[in-house]
Design a protein around this motif. Structure first.
Motif, PDB file in Angstrom:
ATOM      1  N   ARG A 194     -43.322 -38.500  -8.637  1.00 40.69           N
ATOM      2  CA  ARG A 194     -43.782 -39.416  -7.596  1.00 40.69           C
ATOM      3  C   ARG A 194     -43.106 -40.772  -7.747  1.00 40.69           C
ATOM      4  N   VAL A 195     -43.062 -41.495  -6.658  1.00 43.15           N
ATOM      5  CA  VAL A 195     -42.425 -42.811  -6.666  1.00 43.15           C
ATOM      6  C   VAL A 195     -43.246 -43.758  -7.535  1.00 43.15           C
ATOM      7  N   SER A 196     -42.559 -44.502  -8.375  1.00 46.38           N
ATOM      8  CA  SER A 196     -43.222 -45.425  -9.297  1.00 46.38           C
ATOM      9  C   SER A 196     -43.948 -46.540  -8.554  1.00 46.38           C
ATOM     10  N   ASP A 197     -45.229 -46.730  -8.872  1.00 45.46           N
ATOM     11  CA  ASP A 197     -45.992 -47.837  -8.276  1.00 45.46           C
ATOM     12  C   ASP A 197     -45.375 -49.189  -8.622  1.00 45.46           C
ATOM     13  N   ASP A 198     -44.895 -49.324  -9.857  1.00 47.69           N
ATOM     14  CA  ASP A 198     -44.299 -50.593 -10.274  1.00 47.69           C
ATOM     15  C   ASP A 198     -43.059 -50.914  -9.436  1.00 47.69           C
ATOM     16  N   LEU A 199     -42.236 -49.896  -9.179  1.00 45.01           N
ATOM     17  CA  LEU A 199     -41.030 -50.129  -8.391  1.00 45.01           C
ATOM     18  C   LEU A 199     -41.364 -50.402  -6.931  1.00 45.01           C
ATOM     19  N   ILE A 200     -42.392 -49.751  -6.416  1.00 46.90           N
ATOM     20  CA  ILE A 200     -42.841 -50.044  -5.049  1.00 46.90           C
ATOM     21  C   ILE A 200     -43.276 -51.500  -4.938  1.00 46.90           C
ATOM     22  N   ASN A 201     -44.030 -51.974  -5.909  1.00 45.02           N
ATOM     23  CA  ASN A 201     -44.479 -53.369  -5.876  1.00 45.02           C
ATOM     24  C   ASN A 201     -43.299 -54.333  -5.894  1.00 45.02           C
ATOM     25  N   HIS A 242     -31.796 -37.713 -20.410  1.00 43.12           N
ATOM     26  CA  HIS A 242     -33.224 -37.411 -20.364  1.00 43.12           C
ATOM     27  C   HIS A 242     -34.020 -38.623 -19.882  1.00 43.12           C
ATOM     28  N   ALA A 243     -33.343 -39.729 -19.649  1.00 41.64           N
ATOM     29  CA  ALA A 243     -34.015 -40.929 -19.151  1.00 41.64           C
ATOM     30  C   ALA A 243     -34.374 -40.754 -17.674  1.00 41.64           C
ATOM     31  N   PRO A 244     -35.438 -41.406 -17.216  1.00 41.33           N
ATOM     32  CA  PRO A 244     -35.774 -41.341 -15.790  1.00 41.33           C
ATOM     33  C   PRO A 244     -34.731 -42.066 -14.957  1.00 41.33           C
ATOM     34  N   VAL A 245     -34.414 -41.486 -13.803  1.00 42.05           N
ATOM     35  CA  VAL A 245     -33.398 -42.026 -12.903  1.00 42.05           C
ATOM     36  C   VAL A 245     -34.027 -42.302 -11.544  1.00 42.05           C
ATOM     37  N   VAL A 246     -33.783 -43.490 -11.002  1.00 41.28           N
ATOM     38  CA  VAL A 246     -34.215 -43.849  -9.650  1.00 41.28           C
ATOM     39  C   VAL A 246     -33.001 -44.335  -8.879  1.00 41.28           C
ATOM     40  N   GLY A 247     -32.821 -43.802  -7.676  1.00 45.56           N
ATOM     41  CA  GLY A 247     -31.724 -44.231  -6.830  1.00 45.56           C
ATOM     42  C   GLY A 247     -32.088 -45.474  -6.035  1.00 45.56           C
ATOM     43  N   VAL A 248     -31.120 -46.378  -5.913  1.00 41.24           N
ATOM     44  CA  VAL A 248     -31.247 -47.561  -5.062  1.00 41.24           C
ATOM     45  C   VAL A 248     -30.182 -47.407  -3.985  1.00 41.24           C
ATOM     46  N   ALA A 249     -30.620 -47.104  -2.770  1.00 40.70           N
ATOM     47  CA  ALA A 249     -29.716 -46.708  -1.695  1.00 40.70           C
ATOM     48  C   ALA A 249     -29.593 -47.800  -0.649  1.00 40.70           C
ATOM     49  N   THR A 250     -28.382 -48.305  -0.417  1.00 38.23           N
ATOM     50  CA  THR A 250     -28.201 -49.208   0.718  1.00 38.23           C
ATOM     51  C   THR A 250     -28.168 -48.353   1.978  1.00 38.23           C
ATOM     52  N   LYS A 281     -35.822 -57.473 -15.452  1.00 37.55           N
ATOM     53  CA  LYS A 281     -36.731 -58.391 -16.134  1.00 37.55           C
ATOM     54  C   LYS A 281     -37.989 -57.657 -16.602  1.00 37.55           C
ATOM     55  N   GLY A 282     -38.603 -56.917 -15.688  1.00 38.30           N
ATOM     56  CA  GLY A 282     -39.869 -56.269 -15.997  1.00 38.30           C
ATOM     57  C   GLY A 282     -39.738 -55.098 -16.949  1.00 38.30           C
ATOM     58  N   PHE A 283     -38.717 -54.263 -16.742  1.00 32.90           N
ATOM     59  CA  PHE A 283     -38.582 -53.066 -17.584  1.00 32.90           C
ATOM     60  C   PHE A 283     -38.235 -53.432 -19.018  1.00 32.90           C
ATOM     61  N   THR A 284     -37.277 -54.336 -19.204  1.00 39.78           N
ATOM     62  CA  THR A 284     -36.883 -54.669 -20.579  1.00 39.78           C
ATOM     63  C   THR A 284     -37.966 -55.454 -21.316  1.00 39.78           C
ATOM     64  N   VAL A 288     -42.740 -52.682 -16.749  1.00 40.33           N
ATOM     65  CA  VAL A 288     -42.452 -51.827 -15.594  1.00 40.33           C
ATOM     66  C   VAL A 288     -42.192 -50.418 -16.084  1.00 40.33           C
ATOM     67  N   LYS A 289     -42.841 -49.454 -15.450  1.00 44.22           N
ATOM     68  CA  LYS A 289     -42.664 -48.044 -15.801  1.00 44.22           C
ATOM     69  C   LYS A 289     -42.035 -47.282 -14.639  1.00 44.22           C
ATOM     70  N   PHE A 290     -41.154 -46.368 -14.976  1.00 42.82           N
ATOM     71  CA  PHE A 290     -40.511 -45.529 -13.971  1.00 42.82           C
ATOM     72  C   PHE A 290     -41.318 -44.269 -13.673  1.00 42.82           C
ATOM     73  N   TYR A 291     -42.192 -43.876 -14.606  1.00 37.87           N
ATOM     74  CA  TYR A 291     -43.016 -42.676 -14.404  1.00 37.87           C
ATOM     75  C   TYR A 291     -44.238 -42.758 -15.302  1.00 37.87           C
ATOM     76  N   ASP A 292     -45.217 -41.908 -15.012  1.00 37.29           N
ATOM     77  CA  ASP A 292     -46.466 -41.853 -15.767  1.00 37.29           C
ATOM     78  C   ASP A 292     -46.306 -40.844 -16.905  1.00 37.29           C
ATOM     79  N   GLU A 293     -46.335 -41.321 -18.137  1.00 36.96           N
ATOM     80  CA  GLU A 293     -46.108 -40.442 -19.288  1.00 36.96           C
ATOM     81  C   GLU A 293     -47.165 -39.348 -19.410  1.00 36.96           C
ATOM     82  N   LYS A 294     -48.431 -39.658 -19.098  1.00 40.88           N
ATOM     83  CA  LYS A 294     -49.484 -38.641 -19.181  1.00 40.88           C
ATOM     84  C   LYS A 294     -49.251 -37.528 -18.162  1.00 40.88           C
ATOM     85  N   GLU A 295     -48.865 -37.906 -16.954  1.00 42.61           N
ATOM     86  CA  GLU A 295     -48.584 -36.880 -15.949  1.00 42.61           C
ATOM     87  C   GLU A 295     -47.377 -36.038 -16.362  1.00 42.61           C
TER      88      GLU A 295
END
Length: 316
Positions: A194-201, A242-250, A281-284, A288-295
């Motif tokens: 699912r789309v990350s809530d943190d990235l949506i914000n 194995h890292a989470p990947v999110v695309g940023v599309a123009t 800034k937030g991730f480092t 900021v999380k890219f995914y929910d580890e429990k899920e």
């Protein structure tokens, strides 16, 4: 905060028929930023030409390169080429990935020089080719690198990256249309999460709009060696990490081929660049999380891995 100045200078740098990795390196040196980053160039040759692969590591205050343990963000500028010379003169629409990635590196390094760098390292990778290839694609032609996409992907992904933003012009399609930029769901080990809530914000804070989400499908997850339709290569980096990947599309409201010139939209690039800087800034900083580890643990426990299935047919 606007990144227009950084983008304008980067566009001017790349809009040169003789641009190469060394010209990019000298640009950063001319800004006095070599103390705050490591720069690596590799020329990759293929059957149809060559491209210069670029890796820039911007040192975080608490980053691994400084002996710290803050998370590392990867920023990949995905593209076939910044130009299609001699057929097309000037910068092409497909150049967005390289423009944004290099402008972000420029901004983050300059912020570090002012004493306000991000907490963790940021690794920026992209490639520069002013004479790439135009290939057929529905509903409009797109750009392809003169070297194998898999040779590029292997280099674009670094083992130190704890999460990845993959930037790619995504205009030659009919399924994600709008102005500015869009983001994809998180891709991890072949799973479309699912789309990350943190990235949506962060998207909403940067743009003042509701987010536009790229409708990534399982076909888009399969390697380019699988002969089916792919929207583009925006999420292909997942194959080598194995890292989470999110695309940023123009994106654009109309279909725009990747091979046309005159399509560089500074407003869209500014929004996408500001988004990436805020995520850095937030991730480092660990906020900021890219995914929910429990899920993710639940998915692995019940359904297991799909990587082996989805990477069949790839070249060694």
């Amino acid at each position: 905060m606007s990144l227009v100045r950084y983008l304008v200078e980067t566009i001017d740098l790349l809009d040169d028929p003789n641009v190469d990795g060394d010209k990019v390196r000298k640009f950063f040196i001319s800004k006095g930023l070599e103390k705050y980053l490591d720069f690596h160039i590799e020329r990759i040759n293929g059957e149809k030409g060559f491209t210069d692969f670029i890796k820039i590591v911007i040192h975080g205050a608490r980053g691994k390169t400084n002996g710290g343990s803050a998370p590392t963000l990867g920023v990949i500028g995905r593209l076939g080429g910044v130009g299609a010379r001699p057929l097309i003169k000037g910068l092409v629409s497909d150049a967005d990935g390289a423009i944004v990635a290099l402008a972000v590196a420029y901004k983050l390094a300059e912020s570090a020089s002012r004493g306000e760098g991000v907490d963790g390292d940021v690794i920026v990778t992209t490639n520069v080719c002013p004479s790439a290839i135009i290939t057929p694609h529905r509903p409009a032609p797109m750009m392809s690198s003169p070297v194998s996409i898999f040779e590029l992907l292997k280099r674009e992904v670094d083992p130190q990256m704890d999460a990845i933003l993959s930037v790619d012009a995504t205009k030659a399609n009919l399924v994600v249309k709008g102005s500015g930029f869009a983001i994809t769901p998180t891709i991890k080990d072949g799973w479309i999460l699912r789309v990350s809530d943190d990235l949506i914000n962060i998207y909403m804070w940067v743009t003042g709009r509701m987010p536009v989400i790229v409708p990534i499908t399982m076909q888009d997850i399969t390697p380019f060696s699988t002969p089916v339709y792919h929207i583009n290569s925006i999420v292909q980096p997942w194959i080598y990490t194995h890292a989470p990947v999110v695309g940023v599309a123009t994106v654009t409201e109309t279909v725009v081929p990747g091979s046309v010139s005159g399509a560089t939209n500074i407003i869209s690039l500014d929004e996408a660049s500001r988004f990436i800087v805020e995520v850095a800034k937030g991730f480092t900083a660990g906020n900021v999380k890219f995914y929910d580890e429990k899920e993710w643990d639940t998915i692995m426990r019940i359904h297991g891995e799909v990587r082996q299935i989805l990477t069949r047919g790839m070249p060694d």
